[in-house]
Each structure stands twice: as C-alpha cells, then as structure tokens.
Design a protein around this motif. Structure first.
Motif, PDB file in Angstrom:
ATOM      1  N   SER A  20     -16.233  98.034  70.789  1.00  0.00           N
ATOM      2  CA  SER A  20     -15.942  96.631  71.092  1.00  0.00           C
ATOM      3  C   SER A  20     -17.220  95.856  71.381  1.00  0.00           C
ATOM      4  N   GLN A  21     -18.156  96.488  72.087  1.00  0.00           N
ATOM      5  CA  GLN A  21     -19.432  95.824  72.352  1.00  0.00           C
ATOM      6  C   GLN A  21     -20.179  95.558  71.039  1.00  0.00           C
ATOM      7  N   VAL A  22     -20.184  96.554  70.165  1.00  0.00           N
ATOM      8  CA  VAL A  22     -20.831  96.405  68.856  1.00  0.00           C
ATOM      9  C   VAL A  22     -20.199  95.261  68.075  1.00  0.00           C
TER      10      VAL A  22
ATOM     11  N   PRO B 214     -21.795  91.901  76.946  1.00  0.00           N
ATOM     12  CA  PRO B 214     -21.258  93.264  76.987  1.00  0.00           C
ATOM     13  C   PRO B 214     -21.708  93.981  78.259  1.00  0.00           C
TER      14      PRO B 214
ATOM     15  N   GLU C 247     -21.126  91.710  69.364  1.00  0.00           N
ATOM     16  CA  GLU C 247     -22.443  91.285  68.909  1.00  0.00           C
ATOM     17  C   GLU C 247     -22.435  91.001  67.410  1.00  0.00           C
TER      18      GLU C 247
ATOM     19  N   THR D 113     -24.613 106.692  73.348  1.00  0.00           N
ATOM     20  CA  THR D 113     -24.727 105.280  72.987  1.00  0.00           C
ATOM     21  C   THR D 113     -25.984 104.618  73.546  1.00  0.00           C
TER      22      THR D 113
ATOM     23  N   THR E 283     -16.601  95.135  79.442  1.00  0.00           N
ATOM     24  CA  THR E 283     -17.201  96.375  78.953  1.00  0.00           C
ATOM     25  C   THR E 283     -16.268  97.227  78.124  1.00  0.00           C
TER      26      THR E 283
ATOM     27  N   SER F 147     -27.723  93.288  72.619  1.00  0.00           N
ATOM     28  CA  SER F 147     -27.078  93.298  73.934  1.00  0.00           C
ATOM     29  C   SER F 147     -26.036  94.400  74.054  1.00  0.00           C
ATOM     30  N   ALA F 148     -25.379  94.776  72.969  1.00  0.00           N
ATOM     31  CA  ALA F 148     -24.378  95.838  73.020  1.00  0.00           C
ATOM     32  C   ALA F 148     -25.023  97.169  73.383  1.00  0.00           C
TER      33      ALA F 148
END
Length: 657
Positions: A247-249, A190, A252, A361, A166, A261-262
């Motif tokens: 980082s999640q963005v 994520p 993906e 977010t 995460t 998913s992010a």
C-alpha cells in the motif's frame, strides 16, 4: 487489601483526595479574536464558534483565523514522552506515527497556518488471525474511509489534508478518503517499515509458531524467544512486502506521496524528516491550487499498477487499488487489465517473501525504493511521465531529479556501509531480474471452479514442485472445509482426518458474505513451515496475506455464498490445477468424482446441478455490521470490483433515487 488479584473496592470507588482541587469556574483566554466587520456580517456562525474553541484550546487568539490544514492519521495507542507505552496500539504500524503528526503539525505552524489533527485508528490482520476479529478487518476499510471523508468535510475551512497511515487497511482507507476529496489538495505520508532483527525470525515466520510446535518442529523455549524478539523497532509495518508495504508503494506510485517515502524505517531521522517535507509540499499544493483530482487520474492509476507489478506485492491490492480508483471516480481495473499489466511488467524487486534472497522492506528502501524501480520502468517506456504528483511537478521531472540526486547517492552508500549490499542486488533492471530468476508475480486462473476469476501468487510456489517448463501441475482429491478453524486443526493434525501430503484444501464460505473475506494466513504460513506443506495447495474464496506462500488460489469468484461453483464442491472431488509461471495463465477445474472423470462441459453440468455444500453458511458470529457491508459490496460488484460501495447500484437495487 486487594480482592483476589485485583484492586481494592476502596481504590475503585474512592478518589476523595481529588475533590479539594476541583473547580467550578475557569478563566477564559485573555485577548481578542481577529474579527472584522466582514466576518461578523457574513461568516457562518460555525466559523466564529470555531475560532472561540481554538482560543479555548490554547491557540493564540489573534492567530485563530489562519488558513487551516488537517492532518488525519491512523494513530493507535498512547506513548509517554520517552517512548514507553502507556496504552498499547493494535499494531506497531500505528504505534509511532504520532511522531510524524507532531513533526508535520510543527512544520505547518512554522509556515504560518493553523494545523488540526484527527484520528481514525486501524485493526491488525496479524493480531486477529484465526479469530472472530478477522470478520471486521476488510469491512473496516470502507467504514474508515467514510469516517475519514466525514472528518475532512467536518472541518469546513480546511485548505488541504495530510493522511498519515501505514498498514493493511488504514492506508488503503486513507488513500480512498483523499482520492475522493476531489478539489482539495492532499498528500499521503506512509508510516514506514519496521527494522528487522538479526537474531530472530521475521514477523511472517513467527505467525507459524503454533503449527510448527504442533508438529514438534520447534520447542516451547524456541517459540518464546522468537516470538519476543521479532520486532527490531517499536513502530512500522512488517518486514515483508505484504499489504502494508504494498500500500505504501502504491501510494507513492500514484503520486500521492513524496518520492522515496514508501518503506522508510520507522523512528529514524529520515522517517521523521519525511513528515516535515510532506507538510511543506502540502502548503505548496494549496498555494498552487493543485487538488488531489489532478494527481489521482486514469494515467496515474496505470502507473500505480505497473509499479505494483514490478514490486510483486500483495494480492490484497487487487481489492484496494480498484477501491481507490472508484473513490476518485475513475474506471477501476478489470481482470483483463490486471492480466495485461502482469504480462507487461517483469518483477524487478527481490523482497521478502518472494525471493530468491528475500530482502526486508527497509533494505528495499535503502536500495532506492519506488523511484529506483520507476527509473527502470521509464527506461522500458512503460510509465506516463506527464502525470502530476504531490511535489507540484510531473513524474518525469521527479525522476530526472532522483537520477542525479544527492539523496540517491547517500542512501545507496548507506546500504553498502551497513549491510555490504549493492542496490542492484535488490532492485534490478529487467535483464538482471531474469538472470536472477525473478518472474512476474501473479497469475489469474479461471475454470469451472472460478468462472469470474481467481488469483495466485505464482512466485510463492515452492520451486521444487514446479516442472521444468515452469508449470505447476497438481491433480488430487479435495478436502473441503467450511471454516478456517477446522482447516487449521486438520493441518496441525488435531482433527479426525488430518491433512495429508497431496491433498487439496478447499476452504469455502469465507468470502465477503461468509466471513467478511477473512485473511487466511494461518493456513498458508503453517503449510510453508511444515516440510510437506508445499505439496498441499489451497483454493478459497477468502483472501491471503501478502506474505503467503505456496500454491494458494484465492479471491475465487463468485464466492460460495453468492452462488459460486466453489460452494458446491465435496470431499473427494477430483480437482486439476495448472499454473503456468512463464506464460502467466492458469486453470482450476473440477474434473471428476470417485472413479468418474468428466469432460469440461460434463463437469460444469455436474456442478450446476448440485446443491450447495450442506454445511455452507455465514460464520455463526458474523457481526451485523459486516453482514450489511457484505450485502452492499455484493450489489456493487463484489470482491473483483474492490468490495466498494457503488451508491448508484445500491440505490437502484433499493428503488431509490
């Protein structure tokens, strides 16, 4: 009776009642391993012993030769079945992701394969802010990536690997580990975003409680209430588009994670379902023999940078995206690549903290998240649509699905139902973004203080200090600090020389060699919420939180302790700052001392002739682990190369083969 407030001596040394139930032998699992003559004659002994252990841990003996899949995660803490804490995690981001691991493992088992789980927990930049724990934050990323790669290789029969992570360092480390796994199929899950609350400050603002209290802007009772109620859910990364969310963005956008998913809301059904679908995708990738090296490519790197720019994410990704590229054996982006991308792509997302309306977010996810942004970038002709993704299809095919999907319609309807918001209030096309006042996020200033480069999140500068031509101009005298502790005390007014409006804070010796490149959100959050803070810029060789605001110039290279000119500045030096938000250019220049003013060449000569600041040195309690990390990454190119370990450069310096 307890000794003082602690447990009794008898409670500590006793426990005699447990001895009567102790065993010295146990019954082994009943049944037979699925051994064949071929396995017995030719399989490594480790395969056979592994099957023995699998049965010993309780797996059905006849199923111990199934295909093996590894789920790696950054899980931290220990939750009871009802969700109550038994032992806390370091942060909310890894607190609930065991639920994702469980869902993925259950799904893999249903697919007739053998799931394994490994763990490498991660620290929290928020928890270590302003403490010596920050010296380990960025170095942890490289260490964790190494451990994760070793865990992957240490399960020799794995068919594929899933990475569940995460937050700020754990997810970049996981991306590095999977990107470097080459021929192995892999997928990122994520870990999602925390729900915001309606009656408390967000997790960015509460980090300034101490500074606001010191300036009598809030009272103790208010601080106590806000500090308690900021987290709207037990899990997930922070509400803002900081390093965790960015980082999640990026995961993906690389194609390493499933579409949409992010930034999923942690703990919700849609979040758990993501793990189930990711497990199915991983089995599909293995069946079709699509390895991670076919997904993380030079073209998908470009896509990731484009999407990152459109979101306007954390400046820390300038450290992490090159590191992922390096791990995959790609050519990492150089400073000119970042400048080119940022000039090419308008910011399309209105997310906290870059405004103007600052949506959390989770609402960005509800507006369509990464695939919605990618639709706009596709319309602009910027994306490579032929790259492979973890769906087993190309990016272009994924976007064709998303555009017509029931999921897209449902998530936007839910946003309208819950928050009375239209998706295009949050994620806009280029024309709407310009009308809303969104501009490209980053400027990369240079000058005699930063000959290798620096970065400023130009959108985070308060609009009231920007001239009509969209240029931030500030010329003033430097207040030079060699520790963040001294700087924050001066901001709070707790030093002999408190910071005054108009001062330029210069924080030196806080790059990789000095402090492990600590994050200095203590400073930037305090300045954001102090009324005159917008008139105090910061220049440093350290890094910033993704939620930092103000005229904050960081990543100055070379860092002070690597001989950078920033390490030669003194109190009273005159510095001229120019940040052009329209043309995305900038300069930070030493221009004089006392009443003397210099030409650019004279100024450069003065700095060249000066010795380093007399108090410049690494932090007193910098761990040896971090000193080693700093030396290795410095040989490998430093912070503008992503603080990586370039083994060939390191071995060449050592004279090894």
């Amino acid at each position: 009776m307890a000794d003082g407030n602690g447990p009794t001596f008898e409670a500590i040394v006793g426990g005699d009642e447990t001895i009567s139930s102790m065993r010295t032998h146990g019954q082994g699992p009943q049944g037979e391993l699925p051994l064949t003559d071929e396995i017995l004659r030719h399989a490594p002994s480790g395969d056979l012993f592994g099957m023995t252990q699998d049965a010993g841990m309780g797996w059905r003996p006849e199923d111990t030769n199934l295909d093996q899949y590894l789920i790696l995660s950054t899980l931290g803490g220990l939750r009871a079945d009802d969700g109550r804490p038994i032992a806390l995690g370091y942060h909310s981001g890894h607190w609930e992701i065991g639920l994702l691991v469980k869902e993925a493992a259950t799904t893999l088992k249903q697919q007739g394969v053998l799931p394994f789980a490994g763990f490498c927990s991660d620290p929290c930049d928020g928890r270590t802010q302003g403490t010596e724990g920050m010296y380990d934050s960025l170095p942890y990323r490289n260490d964790a990536a190494q451990v994760m790669r070793r865990l992957i290789r240490s399960l020799p029969r794995r068919k594929g690997v899933m990475g569940v992570a995460t937050c700020d360092k754990g997810l970049p480390a996981m991306m590095m580990a999977l990107a470097g796994s080459g021929n192995l199929p892999g997928i990122i899950v994520p870990g999602g975003a925390m729900l915001p609350t309606k009656d408390a400050e967000d997790t960015a603002q509460i980090q300034s409680l101490g500074a606001r209290f010191a300036h009598q802007l809030i009272d103790r009772d208010y601080a106590a209430r806000m500090g308690c109620g900021s987290c709207g859910s037990a899990g997930g990364g922070c509400h803002f588009l900081g390093t965790a969310a960015s980082s999640q963005v990026v995961a993906e956008a690389f194609g390493m994670a499933l579409p949409h998913s992010a930034l999923s809301p942690s703990g919700e059904a849609v979040w758990v379902d993501m793990a189930r679908r990711s497990a199915l995708a991983l089995v599909n990738l293995a069946a079709r023999k699509i390895p991670m090296r076919d997904i993380v490519t030079q073209a998908s790197l470009e896509n990731a940078m484009l999407v990152f720019a459109a979101f306007g994410g954390s400046t820390n990704m300038l450290l992490h995206i090159p590191a992922v590229a390096h791990a995959a054996g790609l050519t990492p982006p150089a400073l000119e690549d970042w400048t080119r991308i940022n000039k090419l792509v308008p910011r399309l997302v209105d997310a906290l903290p870059n405004g103007p309306r600052n949506f959390p977010t989770v609402q960005v996810f509800a507006a369509g998240g990464v695939p919605e942004v990618m639709l706009h970038l596709r319309q602009m002709g910027l994306l490579d649509l032929n790259v492979m993704t973890v769906t087993g299809r190309t990016l272009g095919e994924n976007l064709d699905w998303w555009q017509q999907s029931a999921r897209r319609k449902a998530i936007k309807a839910r946003l309208k139902e819950l928050d009375n918001l239209a998706f295009d209030e949050i994620i806009m096309d280029a024309d709407a973004a310009r009308r809303a006042g969104l501009t490209s996020t980053m400027v990369f200033p240079s000058g005699n203080i930063a000959p290798q480069g620096a970065v400023v999140k130009a959108t985070a500068i308060d609009p009231s200090v920007i001239d009509e031509d969209q240029v931030y101009r500030h010329t003033s005298r430097a207040r030079v600090f060699v520790s963040e502790k001294d700087a924050i005390e001066a901001i709070k007014g707790q030093s002999d020389r408190p910071i005054q409006p108009g001062d330029i804070i210069v924080l030196i010796g806080c790059g990789p060699i000095g402090t492990g490149m600590e994050e200095t959100y203590q400073l930037t959050s305090a300045l954001k919420y102090i009324p005159w803070g917008k008139h105090v810029p910061v220049i440093t060789d350290a890094r910033f939180s993704g939620v930092s605001t103000g005229a904050c110039v960081g990543h100055v290279g070379p860092e002070a302790l690597a001989g950078g000119p920033i390490g030669k500045l003194r109190d009273g030096d005159v510095i001229e700052m120019t940040i052009d938000r329209r043309n995305l250019t900038g300069r930070i220049e030493f221009v004089g001392e006392g009443n003397e003013r210099y030409t650019p060449q004279q100024a450069a000569d003065v700095l060249q002739a000066r010795p380093p600041h007399p108090d410049l040195k690494p932090a007193d309690h910098l761990p040896d682990d971090t000193r080693l990390w700093a030396a290795l990454q410095n040989v490998s190119g430093g912070s503008w190369a992503g603080c990586v370990y370039d083994v060939r450069k390191i071995l060449a310096r050592l004279g090894s083969v």
